[in-house]
Design a protein around this motif. Structure first.
Motif, PDB file in Angstrom:
ATOM      1  N   LYS A  42       1.022  -0.998   0.213  1.00  0.00           N
ATOM      2  CA  LYS A  42      -0.450   0.072  -0.295  1.00  0.00           C
ATOM      3  C   LYS A  42       1.187   1.068  -0.235  1.00  0.00           C
ATOM      4  N   GLU A  43       1.553   1.074   0.921  1.00  0.00           N
ATOM      5  CA  GLU A  43       2.994   2.659   0.595  1.00  0.00           C
ATOM      6  C   GLU A  43       3.372   2.539  -0.887  1.00  0.00           C
ATOM      7  N   ARG A  44       3.803   1.829  -1.123  1.00  0.00           N
ATOM      8  CA  ARG A  44       4.738   2.169  -2.620  1.00  0.00           C
ATOM      9  C   ARG A  44       3.480   2.837  -3.640  1.00  0.00           C
ATOM     10  N   LEU A  45       1.851   2.141  -3.615  1.00  0.00           N
ATOM     11  CA  LEU A  45       1.124   2.448  -4.005  1.00  0.00           C
ATOM     12  C   LEU A  45       0.914   3.878  -3.705  1.00  0.00           C
ATOM     13  N   ASN A  46       1.056   4.027  -3.012  1.00  0.00           N
ATOM     14  CA  ASN A  46       0.855   5.960  -2.324  1.00  0.00           C
ATOM     15  C   ASN A  46       1.675   6.691  -2.614  1.00  0.00           C
ATOM     16  N   THR A  47       2.729   5.864  -2.274  1.00  0.00           N
ATOM     17  CA  THR A  47       4.369   6.763  -2.879  1.00  0.00           C
ATOM     18  C   THR A  47       4.413   7.327  -4.262  1.00  0.00           C
ATOM     19  N   ALA A  48       3.778   6.487  -5.090  1.00  0.00           N
ATOM     20  CA  ALA A  48       3.376   6.400  -6.165  1.00  0.00           C
ATOM     21  C   ALA A  48       2.497   7.786  -6.887  1.00  0.00           C
ATOM     22  N   VAL A  49       1.801   7.293  -6.565  1.00  0.00           N
ATOM     23  CA  VAL A  49       0.801   8.668  -6.425  1.00  0.00           C
ATOM     24  C   VAL A  49       0.987   9.719  -5.974  1.00  0.00           C
ATOM     25  N   ARG A  50       2.124  10.034  -5.004  1.00  0.00           N
ATOM     26  CA  ARG A  50       2.350  11.403  -4.125  1.00  0.00           C
ATOM     27  C   ARG A  50       3.202  11.519  -5.519  1.00  0.00           C
TER      28      ARG A  50
END
Length: 188
Positions: A42-50
């Motif tokens: 989930k953090e990898r996806l959130n990082t990609a979005v940011r």
């Protein structure tokens, strides 16, 4: 006088106690790594979005502050994106009629984190799942109406960044979201 021998009992751990401590540490490590595995995707996806949102925001700001069109190019097959500037490599204005794309100054490609990829990029209602897609940011702050859907196929996670056409601002949607382009019936 005779010296007296003092016998001291050396205290330490037995082999059994040491094995028990190692087993407890191993059990704790297993529990912690299991928890991290569930959080990191989930953090990898959130990082990609940011990161992608930061580039989109920067591109809009550059277009407004320099009063020039800037672009963002998505490479859907290589899971990467970059800012495309209106300048050539010497810092002068890029003139499409006089120059080739190789002479244009583009920012470095930014890769999506491991395990994250583009599901699709929709521009004005037309969804693309492969190839290159380029969107525009103009000097008034407007942008190409588009939605970028990021996914983590291994975890079935989706996240959508929607870029609003008139303002160039963003809306975020958990999951997959594609806004349909308006048609004449919407205005009756």
């Amino acid at each position: 006088m005779k010296p007296t021998a003092k016998h001291s009992k050396v205290k330490g751990f037995t082999l059994t106690e040491m094995l028990l401590v190692i087993a407890v540490i191993g059990l704790m490590a297993t529990v912690v790594s299991g928890s991290l595995d569930s959080v990191l995707p989930k953090e990898r996806l959130n990082t990609a979005v940011r990161n992608l949102t930061a580039l989109l925001s920067n591109t809009r700001s550059e277009a407004v502050s320099r009063s020039l069109e800037f672009f963002v190019e998505y490479d859907l097959e290589e899971a990467r994106y970059r800012q495309v500037t209106p300048f050539n490599k010497e810092g002068r204005r890029f003139m499409e009629e006089d120059m080739t794309d190789d002479e244009r100054f583009n920012m470095e490609w930014q890769l999506l984190p491991p395990g994250v990829q583009f599901s699709s990029v929709a521009v004005t209602g037309d969804a693309y799942t492969d190839g290159h897609v380029t969107v525009r940011f103009d000097p008034r702050g407007a942008a190409s109406d588009h939605q970028v859907v990021l996914t983590q196929p291994a975890y079935d996670n989706y996240y959508t960044i929607e870029v609003m056409a008139l303002t160039g601002t963003f809306k975020f949607h958990r999951g997959e979201f594609i806004r349909e382009a308006p048609d004449d019936r919407d205005f009756e």
